[in-house]
Scaffold this motif. Structure first.
Motif, PDB file in Angstrom:
ATOM      1  N   PHE A   1       0.831  -1.206   0.000  1.00 44.96           N
ATOM      2  CA  PHE A   1       0.000   0.000   0.000  1.00 44.96           C
ATOM      3  C   PHE A   1       0.866   1.258   0.000  1.00 44.96           C
ATOM      4  N   ALA A   2       1.917   1.258   0.825  1.00 43.36           N
ATOM      5  CA  ALA A   2       2.776   2.445   0.925  1.00 43.36           C
ATOM      6  C   ALA A   2       3.557   2.692  -0.356  1.00 43.36           C
ATOM      7  N   GLN A   3       3.914   1.624  -1.072  1.00 42.04           N
ATOM      8  CA  GLN A   3       4.764   1.762  -2.251  1.00 42.04           C
ATOM      9  C   GLN A   3       3.999   1.877  -3.564  1.00 42.04           C
ATOM     10  N   ALA A   4       2.726   1.539  -3.578  1.00 39.67           N
ATOM     11  CA  ALA A   4       1.965   1.536  -4.831  1.00 39.67           C
ATOM     12  C   ALA A   4       2.053   2.857  -5.594  1.00 39.67           C
ATOM     13  N   PRO A   5       1.956   4.028  -4.941  1.00 32.97           N
ATOM     14  CA  PRO A   5       2.058   5.285  -5.704  1.00 32.97           C
ATOM     15  C   PRO A   5       3.407   5.483  -6.379  1.00 32.97           C
ATOM     16  N   ASN A   6       4.447   4.773  -5.914  1.00 30.37           N
ATOM     17  CA  ASN A   6       5.768   4.897  -6.532  1.00 30.37           C
ATOM     18  C   ASN A   6       5.927   4.052  -7.781  1.00 30.37           C
ATOM     19  N   PHE A   7       4.994   3.118  -7.999  1.00 32.15           N
ATOM     20  CA  PHE A   7       5.136   2.206  -9.123  1.00 32.15           C
ATOM     21  C   PHE A   7       3.948   2.207 -10.077  1.00 32.15           C
ATOM     22  N   LEU A   8       2.788   2.656  -9.640  1.00 35.19           N
ATOM     23  CA  LEU A   8       1.597   2.668 -10.488  1.00 35.19           C
ATOM     24  C   LEU A   8       1.331   4.075 -10.991  1.00 35.19           C
ATOM     25  N   GLY A   9       0.966   4.182 -12.247  1.00 41.57           N
ATOM     26  CA  GLY A   9       0.670   5.484 -12.822  1.00 41.57           C
ATOM     27  C   GLY A   9      -0.805   5.835 -12.723  1.00 41.57           C
ATOM     28  N   ALA A  10      -1.177   6.928 -13.401  1.00 37.73           N
ATOM     29  CA  ALA A  10      -2.579   7.346 -13.435  1.00 37.73           C
ATOM     30  C   ALA A  10      -3.411   6.300 -14.163  1.00 37.73           C
ATOM     31  N   ALA A  11      -4.660   6.149 -13.746  1.00 39.06           N
ATOM     32  CA  ALA A  11      -5.519   5.089 -14.273  1.00 39.06           C
ATOM     33  C   ALA A  11      -6.047   5.431 -15.669  1.00 39.06           C
ATOM     34  N   PRO A  12      -5.932   4.494 -16.633  1.00 40.15           N
ATOM     35  CA  PRO A  12      -6.552   4.687 -17.942  1.00 40.15           C
ATOM     36  C   PRO A  12      -8.085   4.603 -17.813  1.00 40.15           C
ATOM     37  N   ILE A  13      -8.785   5.487 -18.483  1.00 40.70           N
ATOM     38  CA  ILE A  13     -10.244   5.474 -18.424  1.00 40.70           C
ATOM     39  C   ILE A  13     -10.826   5.670 -19.822  1.00 40.70           C
ATOM     40  N   LEU A  14     -12.004   5.122 -19.999  1.00 35.69           N
ATOM     41  CA  LEU A  14     -12.813   5.345 -21.193  1.00 35.69           C
ATOM     42  C   LEU A  14     -14.049   6.109 -20.725  1.00 35.69           C
TER      43      LEU A  14
ATOM     44  N   ALA B   1     -16.830   9.552 -27.208  1.00 34.59           N
ATOM     45  CA  ALA B   1     -16.082   9.098 -26.034  1.00 34.59           C
ATOM     46  C   ALA B   1     -14.699   9.729 -26.004  1.00 34.59           C
ATOM     47  N   THR B   2     -14.079   9.658 -24.832  1.00 34.38           N
ATOM     48  CA  THR B   2     -12.720  10.159 -24.627  1.00 34.38           C
ATOM     49  C   THR B   2     -11.863   9.047 -24.042  1.00 34.38           C
ATOM     50  N   LEU B   3     -10.669   8.852 -24.599  1.00 36.09           N
ATOM     51  CA  LEU B   3      -9.682   7.933 -24.062  1.00 36.09           C
ATOM     52  C   LEU B   3      -8.629   8.759 -23.341  1.00 36.09           C
ATOM     53  N   GLY B   4      -8.383   8.467 -22.060  1.00 37.61           N
ATOM     54  CA  GLY B   4      -7.419   9.283 -21.340  1.00 37.61           C
ATOM     55  C   GLY B   4      -6.996   8.684 -20.018  1.00 37.61           C
ATOM     56  N   LEU B   5      -6.424   9.536 -19.153  1.00 37.18           N
ATOM     57  CA  LEU B   5      -5.940   9.126 -17.846  1.00 37.18           C
ATOM     58  C   LEU B   5      -6.630   9.921 -16.747  1.00 37.18           C
TER      59      LEU B   5
END
Length: 571
Positions: free
Chosen positions: A260-273, A401-405
């Motif tokens: 949990f503490a490290q996830a922001p250091n390795f995961l980027g912004a979420a892809p969304i449709l 629709a929009t493809l983005g983060l």
């Protein structure tokens, strides 16, 4: 209490070769027990040219060198006073021209209620149980063959020999280089490092079909497997609840404190449709970014969605040149998963003039995974769920629709920031639960599918922190197996640029802390002629840390590593 798990039953005549992997002081030490006969697998004498920093001159030697490097990576990441014995082999495994089992690894025995167990009444992998107990719970010489008594080894690892040079098994081969530049081939080092992760603790022992654990007990992995729908951890669920949770896609997470503490250091912004209109289906849908093409952005790409028709068979699968190109041009192409590679679909959409592409899954659950490699693709694309694809088709034409983060969410985590586990709507035996979800971005080492973006000599991403959650001790704060920079130097080198052997990288030999310059740091690494594996792990790790701390740029790191590899291949 202990349980010997005979989950693989094979009879195999073998010769055992024990090779201790070179490790830094205080690291986890491995003993490699090769159980291949002469002339086979790791003993294959077929000539091979050195590749990607791997100096082996036969296929067998290259396999062995890559295996040693993977053990070095893990050994320099985890700490234990007890050696881990890994038996390894290459075997013909399931394979066809379109799909293959690359390999597998797992613990040979599991233990519960041993001295040092942190959670009573729970199974532990053999290597972790030994670490916590402080002694080898199955002492004795390495096993004489593949999964045969006395079962003293800790991990079994076997890989598909048919992938090399077999026209009936995939169109590509194993890549034995150590630099991650596998292209269309299957990267052996990444695959091996992934599989060793399973053997060390990234897996559970629950049957996803029945929900039952061995002898009715849960395991340490289940302590941190949490279902957001049921609001329960797997270790306290009923068997029926675990069966439900195993296919509760998007709602099963790992809630260990370290991850949990490290996830922001390795995961980027979420892809969304995001469907803008019509109002009947407007809203934000989960997406999966592609491993190729233009990256998604926070600004996104907006356009009218057009369902493709290639005019052959299932026209919406986009596997042939797009027949309705006039409609697709200038718009966002909607394509169905299936029948051909994701890259083929998106390339056909781009050739038809699409500004972006959506690939809808053809099975219930999460978005289409969007793996593959094609440097020629330039448009962005996103994988969507079956439900989202069906909703768009039902309202087409006229969907915008929009493809983005979405920067407020982590790609691969729930809204609370807990990293998701792989729980597809249809149980994938051997894959469900014991992997991170495929929606993680950037891709993680312990996802169920090999991806081209992994660089295991640089980072094991979230995996070491999962290990820390279940009881392993990490060797350094970076979990990269490299001693911290400030602990190393003895200033002595005055070269203006970083020179490796006869290769001048052109990178300024600047100060890197405590009066030490870059070359000083590199000179603290083991001699490549006497400890090749330690040298490679140390030099690559140091350049990663120097880039991370801002001492050098990413381009500088690549220049120095080029000289390291060049010096190895052409001293």
């Amino acid at each position: 209490m202990k349980r010997m798990t005979s989950w693989l039953a094979l009879s195999f005549l073998a010769l055992a070769l024990m090779l201790p992997a070179a490790q830094p002081a205080s690291a986890l030490d491995f003993i490699l027990n090769i159980v291949d006969p002469p002339g086979v697998g790791f003993n294959d004498p077929t000539p091979a040219a050195p590749v990607g920093g791997n100096p082996g001159v036969t296929i067998g030697e290259q396999r062995l060198i890559a295996f040693q490097v993977a053990l070095d990576i893990w050994g320099a990441t985890l700490d234990s006073d007890v050696d881990v014995v890994v038996q390894a082999t290459f075997l013909p495994l399931a394979c066809s021209p379109t799909a293959a089992t690359l390999g597998a690894a797992g613990t040979i025995q599991i233990f519960a209620d041993f001295p040092g167990a942190e959670v009573p009444g729970h199974w532990y992998h053999s290597s972790l149980a030994n670490k916590l107990a402080g002694v080898d719970l199955t002492p004795g010489p390495p096993d004489p063959g593949l999964l045969v008594p006395p079962f003293n080894d800790d991990i079994v690892a076997f890989f598909n020999s048919d992938i090399d040079n077999n026209p009936n098994c995939l169109p590509n081969n194993w890549y034995y280089g150590l630099d991650g530049n596998s292209g269309d081939d299957s990267d052996f080092l990444s695959t091996l490092t992934h599989e060793l992760g399973h053997g060390l603790g990234f897996s559970n022992f629950i049957s996803e079909d029945t929900g039952a654990g061995p002898s009715g007990l849960p395991d340490i992995y289940t302590v941190f497997s949490f279902d957001n729908t049921l609001q329960k951890h797997w270790n306290v669920m009923t068997d029926a609840e675990r069966v439900f949770s195993a296919t509760n896609s998007g709602n099963l997470v790992w809630d260990g404190a370290s991850v949990f503490a490290q996830a922001p250091n390795f995961l980027g912004a979420a892809p969304i449709l995001e469907v803008v209109s019509p109002a009947s289906i407007a809203g934000t849908y989960e997406g999966q970014d592609a491993a190729y093409g233009a990256p998604l952005t926070t600004a996104g790409v907006t356009g009218t969605v057009v369902v493709v028709d290639d005019g052959v068979g299932t026209g919406s699968d986009g596997c042939e040149p797009i027949a309705n190109a006039a409609e697709v041009a200038g718009n966002i192409a909607l394509i169905d998963r299936g029948s051909c590679a994701f890259t083929v679909k998106v390339a056909n959409a781009e050739a038809a003039g699409a500004v972006a592409a959506i690939v809808a899954n053809n099975v219930a659950g999460g978005p289409a995974p969007m793996g593959g490699f094609d440097a020629a693709i330039t448009i962005p694309s996103i994988g969507s769920t079956l439900a989202a694809g069906d909703a768009i088709k039902a309202e087409s034409p006229g969907v915008v629709a929009t493809l983005g983060l979405d920067e407020t969410l982590l790609a691969g985590a729930d809204a609370a920031g807990n990293t998701r586990l792989y729980a597809p709507a249809v149980v994938a035996l051997g894959s469900s639960i014991s992997h991170w979800d495929t929606v993680a971005s950037p891709n993680l080492l312990m996802e169920p599918f090999l991806t081209e973006t992994l660089q295991v000599t640089e980072t094991l991403d979230l995996t070491p922190y999962q290990m820390e959650d279940i009881g392993w001790t990490l060797l350094d704060s970076d979990a990269d197996g490299v001693p911290n920079i400030e602990d190393l130097c003895d200033p002595s080198n005055a070269d203006p640029t970083v020179v490796i052997g006869s290769c001048d990288s052109g990178v300024a030999n600047v100060q890197a802390g405590d009066g030490c310059n870059i070359t000083d740091l590199l000179l603290t690494c083991p001699d490549k002629n006497t400890d090749f594996f330690g040298y490679l792990a140390c030099t690559f790790g140091l350049t990663k840390d120097l880039k991370r701390s801002g001492v050098i740029s990413g381009q500088d790191k690549r220049k120095i590593r080029f000289c390291i590899i060049r010096d190895i291949l052409h001293p």
